[in-house]
Structure formats: structure tokens, C-alpha cells
Motif scaffolding. Sequence first.
Motif, short mmCIF file in Angstrom:
data_model
loop_
_atom_site.label_atom_id
_atom_site.label_comp_id
_atom_site.label_asym_id
_atom_site.label_seq_id
_atom_site.Cartn_x
_atom_site.Cartn_y
_atom_site.Cartn_z
N SER A 107 0.83 -1.20 0.00
CA SER A 107 0.00 0.00 0.00
C SER A 107 0.87 1.25 0.00
O SER A 107 2.01 1.25 0.47
N THR A 158 0.27 5.54 0.76
CA THR A 158 -0.63 6.62 1.17
C THR A 158 -0.20 7.89 0.46
O THR A 158 0.98 8.24 0.45
N THR A 190 -6.76 12.50 1.12
CA THR A 190 -5.77 11.49 1.39
C THR A 190 -6.27 10.23 0.71
O THR A 190 -7.45 9.91 0.79
N THR A 240 -5.37 5.98 -0.54
CA THR A 240 -4.55 4.78 -0.41
C THR A 240 -4.66 3.99 -1.69
O THR A 240 -5.76 3.72 -2.18
#
Length: 132
Positions: free
Chosen positions: A89, A91, A125, A127
Amino acid sequence: MGSTSQASVGTRVVHRRYVPYAHAHYAGNLVDGAYSLGLFGDVATEMCILTDGDEGLFASYSEVQFRAPVRAGDVLEITCDLVRVGTRSRTLELAVHVVARGEPTAEQPGAARMLEEPLLATTATGTVVVPA
């Protein structure tokens, strides 16, 4: 492909985009908020290609804020900053700034100007996930 990730915190991707009048949905040539989210998908895709050699997939958005209007005739600058790197992942901090604005008049329908200070329009934000 099996390439090693080049993902590192601080990596930045920047796009600029003119907003066509065909995208206006509301009075005052306003563009819907989904337009900014689509642009976030574009910069996030480039980020994944740059860092991991794969388009990746958007997993989630959080902290989405629509701070100022986006209008047809605007020139937007979309930024994507890599702020956290996990095993698969990533961010991302995302922002849309208006850097130029159309100001059409009856006498000059194509009038526009660069803004002295970019106007922060949308933040989020996000992901993304990439293959192992």
C-alpha cells in the motif's frame, strides 16, 4: 515484471489540466466534485507507475474536502505526494489548485487570467495498492 519498488516518501507527481466548458454541470459554469476525484486517480496512477512499474488500484479516499469551486475554463494543478510506503500500500496526499481562471465577457468570450496565488480547491488522502 518483477521489478523492485522505487517507492520513497517525498516522491511527487504534478499534472496540469484545462477544464473544458463541456464539463460544467451547474450554474456559474461549476464543475462537480467528482471531476477532482477523477484527476486524483490520474496522478495516483502515474505515481504507481513511477514507483512500482504498475498502474496500481485505488483502495480508498479519506479526508476529502471541497474547499473552493472548480469552474469550466479553469487551469488546474493536481499534486500527489507519497507520504507512506507499506509492503503493497501507498498513502498519498492529493490536492487540486486553480492556477488560472476563465473570465469571459460579451466582448471577450475567451478572456482568462493566471491567478497571483493558486486557489486550493480540493484535498484528499488516498490509499493505493500495488502488486507484491
